[in-house]
Scaffold this active site. Sequence first.
Site, PDB file in Angstrom:
ATOM      1  N   ASP A   8      23.229 -19.465 116.584  1.00 20.54           N
ATOM      2  CA  ASP A   8      22.305 -20.131 115.527  1.00 20.54           C
ATOM      3  C   ASP A   8      22.735 -21.489 115.116  1.00 20.54           C
ATOM      4  O   ASP A   8      23.310 -21.731 114.669  1.00 20.54           O
ATOM      5  CB  ASP A   8      22.107 -19.433 114.252  1.00 20.54           C
ATOM      6  CG  ASP A   8      21.082 -20.343 112.918  1.00 20.54           C
ATOM      7  OD1 ASP A   8      20.449 -20.392 113.822  1.00 20.54           O
ATOM      8  OD2 ASP A   8      21.259 -20.546 111.635  1.00 20.54           O
ATOM      9  N   GLU A  67      18.604 -18.715 118.607  1.00 21.48           N
ATOM     10  CA  GLU A  67      17.386 -19.097 118.629  1.00 21.48           C
ATOM     11  C   GLU A  67      16.433 -20.418 119.113  1.00 21.48           C
ATOM     12  O   GLU A  67      17.450 -20.649 119.524  1.00 21.48           O
ATOM     13  CB  GLU A  67      17.713 -18.933 116.523  1.00 21.48           C
ATOM     14  CG  GLU A  67      16.270 -18.697 115.762  1.00 21.48           C
ATOM     15  CD  GLU A  67      16.693 -19.640 114.794  1.00 21.48           C
ATOM     16  OE1 GLU A  67      16.015 -18.358 113.953  1.00 21.48           O
ATOM     17  OE2 GLU A  67      17.093 -20.544 113.761  1.00 21.48           O
ATOM     18  N   ASP A 139      24.874 -18.731 107.917  1.00 19.34           N
ATOM     19  CA  ASP A 139      24.727 -19.433 109.264  1.00 19.34           C
ATOM     20  C   ASP A 139      25.598 -18.243 110.528  1.00 19.34           C
ATOM     21  O   ASP A 139      25.080 -18.225 111.226  1.00 19.34           O
ATOM     22  CB  ASP A 139      25.063 -20.447 109.610  1.00 19.34           C
ATOM     23  CG  ASP A 139      24.238 -21.710 108.813  1.00 19.34           C
ATOM     24  OD1 ASP A 139      22.911 -22.021 108.893  1.00 19.34           O
ATOM     25  OD2 ASP A 139      25.067 -22.451 107.618  1.00 19.34           O
TER      26      ASP A 139
END
EC number: 3.1.21.10
Length: 173
Positions: A8, A67, A139
């Site tokens: 991420d 992502e 996160d």
Amino acid sequence: MSIILGIDPGSRITGYGVIQITGGRSIYLGSGCIRLPEGDLPERLKIIYDGVGELIGQFQPTQFAIERVFMGRNADSALKLGQARGVAIVAAMNQQLPVAEYSPTQIKQAVVGSGGAKKEQIQHMVKNLLKLPGTPQADAADALAIALCHANTERGLVAMAGKATTRIGGRYR
């Protein structure tokens, strides 16, 4: 068996999550955050690159998932996020890892069942799916969700390939 490293990306905090897929089961291997100090962006990008490289060395993943960038209200933030993604992808590619990219909506849909899921819902589902004793930091949970999304996508593609039939001479094979 495969090991998936989910990332991420962020220009301040980059989350990571590592899972192993064995016999269709997702097993937690590790997660955390690469916390970046204040300072010049090039220095922070190097920390991300080095950190992802260290994770690859430590966990020996066979797959890498990250992502995709989404455009928010702040173009400058989106550009920094894109650069953080870029150095993480380069670290993976330098180790010949296949890279898969997923949108935030795809990740939320795969893990929570709703593309509009909130952070707390992702954390809750990641904790339950991986049978974690505690709730991971946001996160890190997002990175684990990315890895789970990739695992679910791979399983779906394998299942679809197994069900594929070909019509030859009036018969399905």
